[in-house]
Design an enzyme around this catalytic site. Structure first.
Site, PDB file in Angstrom:
ATOM      1  N   ARG A 176       0.824  -1.223   0.000  1.00 40.35           N
ATOM      2  CA  ARG A 176       0.000   0.000   0.000  1.00 40.35           C
ATOM      3  C   ARG A 176       0.859   1.275   0.000  1.00 40.35           C
ATOM      4  O   ARG A 176       0.483   2.284   0.602  1.00 40.35           O
ATOM      5  CB  ARG A 176      -0.931   0.039   1.228  1.00 40.35           C
ATOM      6  CG  ARG A 176      -1.870  -1.120   1.366  1.00 40.35           C
ATOM      7  CD  ARG A 176      -2.907  -1.244   0.269  1.00 40.35           C
ATOM      8  NE  ARG A 176      -3.626  -2.462   0.477  1.00 40.35           N
ATOM      9  CZ  ARG A 176      -3.261  -3.638  -0.069  1.00 40.35           C
ATOM     10  NH1 ARG A 176      -2.237  -3.720  -0.907  1.00 40.35           N
ATOM     11  NH2 ARG A 176      -3.949  -4.721   0.190  1.00 40.35           N
ATOM     12  N   SER A 246     -10.514  -0.852   4.321  1.00 43.00           N
ATOM     13  CA  SER A 246      -9.657  -0.988   5.503  1.00 43.00           C
ATOM     14  C   SER A 246      -9.056   0.364   5.860  1.00 43.00           C
ATOM     15  O   SER A 246      -8.452   1.024   5.024  1.00 43.00           O
ATOM     16  CB  SER A 246      -8.526  -1.978   5.222  1.00 43.00           C
ATOM     17  OG  SER A 246      -9.068  -3.259   5.053  1.00 43.00           O
ATOM     18  N   GLU A 316      -4.218   3.553   6.441  1.00 40.96           N
ATOM     19  CA  GLU A 316      -4.151   3.274   4.999  1.00 40.96           C
ATOM     20  C   GLU A 316      -4.890   4.382   4.230  1.00 40.96           C
ATOM     21  O   GLU A 316      -4.490   4.768   3.145  1.00 40.96           O
ATOM     22  CB  GLU A 316      -4.778   1.907   4.710  1.00 40.96           C
ATOM     23  CG  GLU A 316      -4.766   1.547   3.235  1.00 40.96           C
ATOM     24  CD  GLU A 316      -5.232   0.122   2.964  1.00 40.96           C
ATOM     25  OE1 GLU A 316      -4.921  -0.783   3.774  1.00 40.96           O
ATOM     26  OE2 GLU A 316      -5.916  -0.074   1.951  1.00 40.96           O
TER      27      GLU A 316
HETATM   28  C1  LIG Z   1     -15.703  -1.350   0.295  1.00 45.88           C
HETATM   29  C2  LIG Z   1     -14.251  -1.069   0.020  1.00 45.88           C
HETATM   30  C3  LIG Z   1     -13.360  -2.116  -0.159  1.00 45.88           C
HETATM   31  C4  LIG Z   1     -12.019  -1.878  -0.436  1.00 45.88           C
HETATM   32  N1  LIG Z   1     -11.174  -2.926  -0.614  1.00 45.88           N
HETATM   33  C5  LIG Z   1      -9.875  -2.708  -0.891  1.00 45.88           C
HETATM   34  C6  LIG Z   1      -8.983  -3.805  -1.088  1.00 45.88           C
HETATM   35  O1  LIG Z   1      -9.355  -4.968  -1.062  1.00 45.88           O
HETATM   36  N2  LIG Z   1      -7.684  -3.533  -1.335  1.00 45.88           N
HETATM   37  C7  LIG Z   1      -7.214  -2.257  -1.396  1.00 45.88           C
HETATM   38  O2  LIG Z   1      -6.008  -2.065  -1.632  1.00 45.88           O
HETATM   39  N3  LIG Z   1      -8.037  -1.193  -1.198  1.00 45.88           N
HETATM   40  C8  LIG Z   1      -9.342  -1.387  -0.953  1.00 45.88           C
HETATM   41  N4  LIG Z   1     -10.180  -0.323  -0.769  1.00 45.88           N
HETATM   42  C9  LIG Z   1      -9.644   1.048  -0.794  1.00 45.88           C
HETATM   43  C10 LIG Z   1      -9.694   1.748  -2.167  1.00 45.88           C
HETATM   44  O3  LIG Z   1     -10.751   1.227  -2.968  1.00 45.88           O
HETATM   45  C11 LIG Z   1      -8.361   1.619  -2.917  1.00 45.88           C
HETATM   46  O4  LIG Z   1      -7.303   2.210  -2.202  1.00 45.88           O
HETATM   47  C12 LIG Z   1      -8.426   2.245  -4.316  1.00 45.88           C
HETATM   48  O5  LIG Z   1      -7.241   1.973  -5.000  1.00 45.88           O
HETATM   49  C13 LIG Z   1      -8.620   3.772  -4.258  1.00 45.88           C
HETATM   50  O6  LIG Z   1      -8.947   4.199  -5.566  1.00 45.88           O
HETATM   51  P1  LIG Z   1      -9.735   5.560  -5.783  1.00 45.88           P
HETATM   52  O7  LIG Z   1      -9.788   5.804  -7.235  1.00 45.88           O
HETATM   53  O8  LIG Z   1     -11.016   5.543  -5.059  1.00 45.88           O
HETATM   54  O9  LIG Z   1      -8.705   6.578  -5.109  1.00 45.88           O
HETATM   55  P2  LIG Z   1      -9.078   7.871  -4.240  1.00 45.88           P
HETATM   56  O10 LIG Z   1      -9.662   7.446  -2.946  1.00 45.88           O
HETATM   57  O11 LIG Z   1      -9.829   8.829  -5.063  1.00 45.88           O
HETATM   58  O12 LIG Z   1      -7.607   8.431  -3.964  1.00 45.88           O
HETATM   59  C14 LIG Z   1      -6.723   7.710  -3.127  1.00 45.88           C
HETATM   60  C15 LIG Z   1      -5.345   8.382  -3.203  1.00 45.88           C
HETATM   61  O13 LIG Z   1      -4.858   8.243  -4.532  1.00 45.88           O
HETATM   62  C16 LIG Z   1      -4.597   9.527  -5.117  1.00 45.88           C
HETATM   63  N5  LIG Z   1      -4.952   9.447  -6.533  1.00 45.88           N
HETATM   64  C17 LIG Z   1      -6.142   9.032  -7.080  1.00 45.88           C
HETATM   65  N6  LIG Z   1      -6.062   9.034  -8.416  1.00 45.88           N
HETATM   66  C18 LIG Z   1      -4.815   9.478  -8.728  1.00 45.88           C
HETATM   67  C19 LIG Z   1      -4.113   9.720  -9.955  1.00 45.88           C
HETATM   68  N7  LIG Z   1      -4.711   9.506 -11.137  1.00 45.88           N
HETATM   69  N8  LIG Z   1      -2.837  10.166  -9.905  1.00 45.88           N
HETATM   70  C20 LIG Z   1      -2.234  10.380  -8.717  1.00 45.88           C
HETATM   71  N9  LIG Z   1      -2.852  10.196  -7.522  1.00 45.88           N
HETATM   72  C21 LIG Z   1      -4.109   9.745  -7.532  1.00 45.88           C
HETATM   73  C22 LIG Z   1      -5.453  10.504  -4.339  1.00 45.88           C
HETATM   74  O14 LIG Z   1      -4.905  11.803  -4.367  1.00 45.88           O
HETATM   75  C23 LIG Z   1      -5.414   9.884  -2.938  1.00 45.88           C
HETATM   76  O15 LIG Z   1      -4.219  10.251  -2.280  1.00 45.88           O
HETATM   77  C24 LIG Z   1     -11.533  -0.539  -0.501  1.00 45.88           C
HETATM   78  C25 LIG Z   1     -12.430   0.522  -0.337  1.00 45.88           C
HETATM   79  C26 LIG Z   1     -13.766   0.272  -0.075  1.00 45.88           C
HETATM   80  C27 LIG Z   1     -14.723   1.422   0.077  1.00 45.88           C
END
Ligand SMILES: Cc1cc2nc3c(=O)[nH]c(=O)nc-3n(C[C@H](O)[C@H](O)[C@H](O)COP(=O)(O)OP(=O)(O)OC[C@H]3O[C@@H](n4cnc5c(N)ncnc54)[C@H](O)[C@@H]3O)c2cc1C
Length: 329
Positions: A176, A246, A316
Protein backbone atom coordinates in the site's frame (compact mmCIF):
# COMPACT_ATOMS: atom_id res chain seq x y z
CA UNK A 1 -13.38 34.07 -6.63
CA UNK A 2 -13.38 37.40 -8.47
CA UNK A 3 -13.31 37.71 -12.26
CA UNK A 4 -9.52 38.08 -12.51
CA UNK A 5 -8.98 34.98 -10.39
CA UNK A 6 -11.54 33.03 -12.40
CA UNK A 7 -9.69 33.83 -15.63
CA UNK A 8 -6.63 31.93 -14.33
CA UNK A 9 -8.68 28.76 -14.43
CA UNK A 10 -10.45 29.18 -17.74
CA UNK A 11 -7.88 29.20 -20.54
CA UNK A 12 -9.08 29.39 -24.13
CA UNK A 13 -9.92 26.01 -25.61
CA UNK A 14 -10.61 24.14 -22.36
CA UNK A 15 -13.41 21.60 -22.83
CA UNK A 16 -13.71 20.19 -19.31
CA UNK A 17 -15.93 21.32 -16.43
CA UNK A 18 -14.76 23.68 -13.71
CA UNK A 19 -16.83 23.94 -10.55
CA UNK A 20 -16.29 25.99 -7.43
CA UNK A 21 -16.81 25.16 -3.78
CA UNK A 22 -17.72 21.51 -4.38
CA UNK A 23 -18.64 19.26 -1.46
CA UNK A 24 -16.32 16.24 -1.35
CA UNK A 25 -19.11 14.26 0.34
CA UNK A 26 -20.38 13.49 -3.15
CA UNK A 27 -16.94 12.38 -4.26
CA UNK A 28 -15.81 10.15 -1.38
CA UNK A 29 -17.16 6.74 -0.44
CA UNK A 30 -17.42 7.79 3.24
CA UNK A 31 -19.96 10.43 2.13
CA UNK A 32 -18.47 12.88 4.61
CA UNK A 33 -16.14 15.84 4.68
CA UNK A 34 -15.68 19.39 3.50
CA UNK A 35 -15.57 21.28 0.21
CA UNK A 36 -12.80 21.85 -2.28
CA UNK A 37 -12.28 25.36 -3.61
CA UNK A 38 -12.23 24.19 -7.25
CA UNK A 39 -12.84 20.94 -9.05
CA UNK A 40 -11.85 20.32 -12.66
CA UNK A 41 -13.22 17.42 -14.66
CA UNK A 42 -11.05 17.20 -17.77
CA UNK A 43 -12.67 16.23 -21.06
CA UNK A 44 -9.71 14.00 -21.98
CA UNK A 45 -5.94 13.78 -21.69
CA UNK A 46 -5.22 16.70 -24.03
CA UNK A 47 -7.69 18.84 -22.10
CA UNK A 48 -6.05 17.90 -18.77
CA UNK A 49 -2.72 18.92 -20.25
CA UNK A 50 -4.05 22.32 -21.33
CA UNK A 51 -5.66 22.87 -17.94
CA UNK A 52 -2.45 22.09 -16.05
CA UNK A 53 -0.43 24.34 -18.34
CA UNK A 54 -2.81 27.22 -17.73
CA UNK A 55 -2.91 26.92 -13.93
CA UNK A 56 -1.08 29.40 -11.72
CA UNK A 57 2.15 27.71 -10.54
CA UNK A 58 1.27 28.09 -6.85
CA UNK A 59 -2.13 26.39 -7.14
CA UNK A 60 -2.23 23.14 -5.09
CA UNK A 61 -3.65 20.25 -7.15
CA UNK A 62 -4.90 16.86 -5.99
CA UNK A 63 -6.02 14.02 -8.28
CA UNK A 64 -9.06 12.11 -7.03
CA UNK A 65 -10.52 8.90 -8.40
CA UNK A 66 -13.63 7.43 -6.80
CA UNK A 67 -12.64 8.72 -3.35
CA UNK A 68 -12.77 5.22 -1.87
CA UNK A 69 -9.61 5.73 0.18
CA UNK A 70 -9.94 9.40 1.00
CA UNK A 71 -11.11 11.57 3.89
CA UNK A 72 -11.37 15.32 3.33
CA UNK A 73 -11.48 17.19 6.64
CA UNK A 74 -14.55 19.30 7.37
CA UNK A 75 -12.68 22.60 6.87
CA UNK A 76 -12.18 21.61 3.24
CA UNK A 77 -9.37 21.75 0.72
CA UNK A 78 -7.69 24.82 -0.71
CA UNK A 79 -6.75 24.41 -4.33
CA UNK A 80 -8.04 22.30 -7.18
CA UNK A 81 -9.17 18.68 -7.28
CA UNK A 82 -8.76 16.93 -10.63
CA UNK A 83 -11.60 14.47 -10.96
CA UNK A 84 -10.23 11.64 -13.06
CA UNK A 85 -13.02 9.09 -13.26
CA UNK A 86 -15.47 11.05 -15.39
CA UNK A 87 -12.92 11.20 -18.22
CA UNK A 88 -9.68 9.32 -18.87
CA UNK A 89 -11.65 6.16 -19.55
CA UNK A 90 -9.78 4.61 -22.50
CA UNK A 91 -9.45 0.86 -22.13
CA UNK A 92 -7.99 -1.30 -24.91
CA UNK A 93 -5.81 -4.24 -25.83
CA UNK A 94 -2.56 -3.14 -27.45
CA UNK A 95 -0.93 -4.91 -30.40
CA UNK A 96 1.61 -6.50 -28.01
CA UNK A 97 -1.20 -8.04 -25.93
CA UNK A 98 -0.93 -5.69 -22.92
CA UNK A 99 -3.99 -3.83 -21.61
CA UNK A 100 -3.86 -0.04 -21.67
CA UNK A 101 -6.19 1.54 -19.10
CA UNK A 102 -6.46 5.24 -18.37
CA UNK A 103 -6.49 6.50 -14.79
CA UNK A 104 -10.25 7.01 -14.66
CA UNK A 105 -11.17 3.40 -15.51
CA UNK A 106 -12.92 1.64 -12.62
CA UNK A 107 -11.04 -1.34 -11.18
CA UNK A 108 -14.06 -3.61 -11.63
CA UNK A 109 -14.30 -2.68 -15.31
CA UNK A 110 -10.64 -3.57 -15.80
CA UNK A 111 -11.21 -6.95 -14.15
CA UNK A 112 -14.16 -7.76 -16.42
CA UNK A 113 -12.36 -6.47 -19.52
CA UNK A 114 -9.37 -8.74 -18.82
CA UNK A 115 -11.64 -11.76 -18.26
CA UNK A 116 -13.60 -11.05 -21.43
CA UNK A 117 -10.31 -11.00 -23.34
CA UNK A 118 -9.21 -14.32 -21.81
CA UNK A 119 -6.48 -12.71 -19.72
CA UNK A 120 -5.87 -13.97 -16.21
CA UNK A 121 -4.62 -12.32 -13.00
CA UNK A 122 -6.79 -9.20 -12.85
CA UNK A 123 -9.75 -10.85 -11.08
CA UNK A 124 -8.86 -9.29 -7.71
CA UNK A 125 -9.46 -5.79 -9.12
CA UNK A 126 -13.19 -6.61 -9.22
CA UNK A 127 -13.59 -6.13 -5.46
CA UNK A 128 -11.77 -2.80 -5.24
CA UNK A 129 -14.19 0.14 -5.68
CA UNK A 130 -11.57 2.56 -7.01
CA UNK A 131 -9.98 3.68 -10.26
CA UNK A 132 -6.77 2.69 -12.01
CA UNK A 133 -5.19 5.99 -10.81
CA UNK A 134 -6.11 5.28 -7.19
CA UNK A 135 -4.89 1.69 -7.43
CA UNK A 136 -1.53 2.76 -8.86
CA UNK A 137 -1.13 5.34 -6.08
CA UNK A 138 -2.05 2.89 -3.33
CA UNK A 139 -0.62 -0.30 -4.83
CA UNK A 140 -4.07 -1.60 -4.03
CA UNK A 141 -4.48 -5.32 -3.60
CA UNK A 142 -6.23 -8.20 -1.93
CA UNK A 143 -6.18 -11.99 -1.61
CA UNK A 144 -2.41 -12.08 -2.23
CA UNK A 145 -2.35 -9.91 -5.38
CA UNK A 146 -1.16 -6.33 -5.77
CA UNK A 147 -1.62 -3.79 -8.57
CA UNK A 148 2.02 -3.17 -9.39
CA UNK A 149 2.77 -6.90 -9.92
CA UNK A 150 0.89 -6.52 -13.22
CA UNK A 151 2.09 -3.08 -14.32
CA UNK A 152 4.47 -2.97 -17.26
CA UNK A 153 4.72 0.81 -17.39
CA UNK A 154 2.72 3.87 -16.43
CA UNK A 155 1.88 7.13 -18.11
CA UNK A 156 2.13 10.18 -15.87
CA UNK A 157 1.43 13.85 -16.36
CA UNK A 158 3.51 16.37 -14.47
CA UNK A 159 2.05 19.39 -12.73
CA UNK A 160 3.25 21.51 -15.66
CA UNK A 161 1.46 19.31 -18.19
CA UNK A 162 4.32 17.15 -19.49
CA UNK A 163 3.33 13.60 -20.49
CA UNK A 164 5.92 10.94 -19.51
CA UNK A 165 6.22 7.18 -19.23
CA UNK A 166 7.74 5.47 -16.20
CA UNK A 167 8.27 1.90 -15.04
CA UNK A 168 8.24 0.23 -11.62
CA UNK A 169 11.97 0.93 -11.40
CA UNK A 170 11.15 4.63 -10.96
CA UNK A 171 9.28 3.94 -7.70
CA UNK A 172 9.81 2.33 -4.31
CA UNK A 173 6.84 0.01 -4.24
CA UNK A 174 5.69 -1.76 -1.09
CA UNK A 175 2.52 -2.85 0.67
CA UNK A 176 0.00 0.00 0.00
CA UNK A 177 2.84 2.38 -0.72
CA UNK A 178 4.27 3.85 -3.94
CA UNK A 179 6.94 6.53 -3.62
CA UNK A 180 8.79 8.04 -6.54
CA UNK A 181 12.52 7.30 -6.36
CA UNK A 182 15.25 9.86 -5.74
CA UNK A 183 16.10 12.07 -8.63
CA UNK A 184 19.54 13.28 -9.79
CA UNK A 185 19.51 16.14 -7.29
CA UNK A 186 19.43 13.66 -4.42
CA UNK A 187 15.91 14.55 -3.33
CA UNK A 188 13.41 11.85 -2.56
CA UNK A 189 10.24 12.82 -4.34
CA UNK A 190 7.00 11.95 -2.70
CA UNK A 191 4.55 10.96 -5.37
CA UNK A 192 1.53 11.11 -3.20
CA UNK A 193 -0.29 13.47 -0.93
CA UNK A 194 -0.15 11.12 2.06
CA UNK A 195 3.28 12.33 3.12
CA UNK A 196 2.50 16.00 2.70
CA UNK A 197 1.04 18.39 5.21
CA UNK A 198 -2.70 18.96 4.90
CA UNK A 199 -2.21 22.55 3.76
CA UNK A 200 0.11 21.58 0.91
CA UNK A 201 -1.60 18.61 -0.69
CA UNK A 202 0.06 19.56 -3.93
CA UNK A 203 1.06 16.61 -6.16
CA UNK A 204 3.91 16.98 -8.65
CA UNK A 205 2.74 14.19 -10.94
CA UNK A 206 -0.45 12.33 -11.66
CA UNK A 207 -1.03 8.87 -13.04
CA UNK A 208 -2.99 9.16 -16.26
CA UNK A 209 -2.72 5.60 -17.57
CA UNK A 210 -0.97 2.23 -17.28
CA UNK A 211 -0.13 -0.82 -19.35
CA UNK A 212 -0.93 -4.10 -17.59
CA UNK A 213 0.71 -7.40 -18.56
CA UNK A 214 -1.47 -10.46 -17.82
CA UNK A 215 -1.20 -14.17 -18.61
CA UNK A 216 -3.37 -15.80 -21.24
CA UNK A 217 -6.14 -17.81 -19.59
CA UNK A 218 -9.72 -18.97 -19.64
CA UNK A 219 -12.20 -16.08 -19.44
CA UNK A 220 -14.98 -18.25 -18.00
CA UNK A 221 -12.71 -19.37 -15.12
CA UNK A 222 -11.85 -15.69 -14.44
CA UNK A 223 -15.55 -14.74 -14.40
CA UNK A 224 -16.25 -17.53 -11.89
CA UNK A 225 -13.36 -16.32 -9.70
CA UNK A 226 -14.74 -12.77 -9.82
CA UNK A 227 -18.16 -14.03 -8.75
CA UNK A 228 -16.68 -16.00 -5.83
CA UNK A 229 -14.54 -13.07 -4.77
CA UNK A 230 -17.51 -10.69 -4.74
CA UNK A 231 -19.61 -13.11 -2.66
CA UNK A 232 -16.76 -13.39 -0.16
CA UNK A 233 -16.66 -9.58 0.13
CA UNK A 234 -20.42 -9.26 0.61
CA UNK A 235 -20.20 -11.83 3.41
CA UNK A 236 -17.30 -10.18 5.24
CA UNK A 237 -17.60 -6.42 4.64
CA UNK A 238 -20.24 -3.87 5.74
CA UNK A 239 -21.05 -2.79 2.19
CA UNK A 240 -24.52 -1.46 3.10
CA UNK A 241 -23.05 1.60 4.86
CA UNK A 242 -20.64 4.25 3.53
CA UNK A 243 -17.03 3.30 4.32
CA UNK A 244 -13.52 3.52 2.89
CA UNK A 245 -12.47 -0.10 3.11
CA UNK A 246 -9.66 -0.99 5.50
CA UNK A 247 -8.76 2.05 7.57
CA UNK A 248 -5.40 0.75 8.82
CA UNK A 249 -2.62 -1.16 7.10
CA UNK A 250 -1.96 -4.63 8.46
CA UNK A 251 1.15 -4.58 10.64
CA UNK A 252 3.82 -7.14 9.65
CA UNK A 253 2.71 -10.63 10.65
CA UNK A 254 -0.67 -9.56 12.02
CA UNK A 255 -4.04 -8.11 11.02
CA UNK A 256 -5.29 -4.68 12.01
CA UNK A 257 -8.85 -6.08 12.27
CA UNK A 258 -7.71 -8.79 14.72
CA UNK A 259 -5.92 -6.25 16.93
CA UNK A 260 -8.89 -3.83 16.94
CA UNK A 261 -11.32 -6.63 17.76
CA UNK A 262 -9.04 -7.97 20.52
CA UNK A 263 -9.24 -4.54 22.18
CA UNK A 264 -13.05 -4.77 22.28
CA UNK A 265 -13.46 -1.86 19.86
CA UNK A 266 -16.07 -3.31 17.52
CA UNK A 267 -19.14 -1.08 17.75
CA UNK A 268 -17.24 1.85 19.29
CA UNK A 269 -18.90 5.03 18.05
CA UNK A 270 -18.01 8.73 17.95
CA UNK A 271 -20.77 10.95 16.56
CA UNK A 272 -21.97 9.26 13.38
CA UNK A 273 -18.82 7.15 12.88
CA UNK A 274 -18.70 3.57 14.12
CA UNK A 275 -16.22 0.70 14.10
CA UNK A 276 -18.05 -1.94 12.07
CA UNK A 277 -19.27 -5.03 13.90
CA UNK A 278 -18.88 -7.00 10.67
CA UNK A 279 -15.24 -6.07 9.99
CA UNK A 280 -13.25 -4.32 12.74
CA UNK A 281 -10.89 -2.56 10.31
CA UNK A 282 -13.81 -0.74 8.66
CA UNK A 283 -15.31 2.49 10.00
CA UNK A 284 -18.83 3.07 8.76
CA UNK A 285 -20.83 6.26 8.44
CA UNK A 286 -24.08 5.62 10.32
CA UNK A 287 -25.77 8.52 8.50
CA UNK A 288 -24.55 11.96 9.42
CA UNK A 289 -20.91 11.35 10.34
CA UNK A 290 -18.59 14.32 9.89
CA UNK A 291 -14.97 13.92 8.84
CA UNK A 292 -14.13 15.05 12.38
CA UNK A 293 -16.16 12.13 13.82
CA UNK A 294 -14.34 9.70 11.53
CA UNK A 295 -10.85 11.07 12.23
CA UNK A 296 -11.53 11.20 16.00
CA UNK A 297 -12.54 7.54 15.89
CA UNK A 298 -9.42 6.66 13.86
CA UNK A 299 -7.28 8.43 16.50
CA UNK A 300 -9.13 6.75 19.37
CA UNK A 301 -8.74 3.27 17.85
CA UNK A 302 -5.06 3.90 17.17
CA UNK A 303 -4.47 5.10 20.76
CA UNK A 304 -6.34 2.21 22.37
CA UNK A 305 -4.63 -0.45 20.25
CA UNK A 306 -1.24 1.14 21.02
CA UNK A 307 -1.97 1.22 24.76
CA UNK A 308 -3.17 -2.41 24.82
CA UNK A 309 -0.70 -4.05 22.43
CA UNK A 310 2.25 -1.68 21.93
CA UNK A 311 1.53 -1.67 18.16
CA UNK A 312 0.93 1.66 16.46
CA UNK A 313 -1.44 1.05 13.57
CA UNK A 314 -0.67 3.08 10.45
CA UNK A 315 -3.50 4.65 8.47
CA UNK A 316 -4.15 3.27 5.00
CA UNK A 317 -6.75 5.92 4.15
CA UNK A 318 -5.49 9.30 2.97
CA UNK A 319 -6.55 12.25 5.13
CA UNK A 320 -6.30 15.72 3.59
CA UNK A 321 -7.62 19.23 4.17
CA UNK A 322 -8.17 21.63 7.01
CA UNK A 323 -9.86 20.81 10.30
CA UNK A 324 -13.30 22.35 10.86
CA UNK A 325 -12.77 26.02 11.61
CA UNK A 326 -10.06 26.24 8.96
CA UNK A 327 -6.99 25.10 10.88
CA UNK A 328 -4.56 22.51 9.56
CA UNK A 329 -4.27 19.60 11.94
C1 LIG B 1 -15.70 -1.35 0.30
C2 LIG B 1 -14.25 -1.07 0.02
C3 LIG B 1 -13.36 -2.12 -0.16
C4 LIG B 1 -12.02 -1.88 -0.44
N1 LIG B 1 -11.17 -2.93 -0.61
C5 LIG B 1 -9.87 -2.71 -0.89
C6 LIG B 1 -8.98 -3.80 -1.09
O1 LIG B 1 -9.36 -4.97 -1.06
N2 LIG B 1 -7.68 -3.53 -1.33
C7 LIG B 1 -7.21 -2.26 -1.40
O2 LIG B 1 -6.01 -2.06 -1.63
N3 LIG B 1 -8.04 -1.19 -1.20
C8 LIG B 1 -9.34 -1.39 -0.95
N4 LIG B 1 -10.18 -0.32 -0.77
C9 LIG B 1 -9.64 1.05 -0.79
C10 LIG B 1 -9.69 1.75 -2.17
O3 LIG B 1 -10.75 1.23 -2.97
C11 LIG B 1 -8.36 1.62 -2.92
O4 LIG B 1 -7.30 2.21 -2.20
C12 LIG B 1 -8.43 2.25 -4.32
O5 LIG B 1 -7.24 1.97 -5.00
C13 LIG B 1 -8.62 3.77 -4.26
O6 LIG B 1 -8.95 4.20 -5.57
P1 LIG B 1 -9.73 5.56 -5.78
O7 LIG B 1 -9.79 5.80 -7.24
O8 LIG B 1 -11.02 5.54 -5.06
O9 LIG B 1 -8.71 6.58 -5.11
P2 LIG B 1 -9.08 7.87 -4.24
O10 LIG B 1 -9.66 7.45 -2.95
O11 LIG B 1 -9.83 8.83 -5.06
O12 LIG B 1 -7.61 8.43 -3.96
C14 LIG B 1 -6.72 7.71 -3.13
C15 LIG B 1 -5.34 8.38 -3.20
O13 LIG B 1 -4.86 8.24 -4.53
C16 LIG B 1 -4.60 9.53 -5.12
N5 LIG B 1 -4.95 9.45 -6.53
C17 LIG B 1 -6.14 9.03 -7.08
N6 LIG B 1 -6.06 9.03 -8.42
C18 LIG B 1 -4.82 9.48 -8.73
C19 LIG B 1 -4.11 9.72 -9.95
N7 LIG B 1 -4.71 9.51 -11.14
N8 LIG B 1 -2.84 10.17 -9.91
C20 LIG B 1 -2.23 10.38 -8.72
N9 LIG B 1 -2.85 10.20 -7.52
C21 LIG B 1 -4.11 9.75 -7.53
C22 LIG B 1 -5.45 10.50 -4.34
O14 LIG B 1 -4.91 11.80 -4.37
C23 LIG B 1 -5.41 9.88 -2.94
O15 LIG B 1 -4.22 10.25 -2.28
C24 LIG B 1 -11.53 -0.54 -0.50
C25 LIG B 1 -12.43 0.52 -0.34
C26 LIG B 1 -13.77 0.27 -0.08
C27 LIG B 1 -14.72 1.42 0.08
Amino acid sequence: MNMTEAQHFTADGLRGTLQQNVSMRRHTSWRAGGCVERMYQPADLADLQLFLRSLPAHEPVLAVGLGSNLLVRDGGLRGTVLLMHAALKDLRIEADGSIYAQAGVAAAKLARFAANNNLRGAEFFAGIPGTVGGMLTMNAGCYGSETWSFVERVQVMTRSGELLERTARDYDIAYRSVVKRETGNGKREKHDSFHLSPFTFHQDEFFVGAWFRLQAGDGEASRQDIKALLSKRIASQPLNLPNAGSVFRNPTGDYAARLIESCGLKGKQIGGARVSEKHANFIVNMGEATATDIESLIDAVQAQVLAATGIKLQCEVRIVGDAAGGEAK
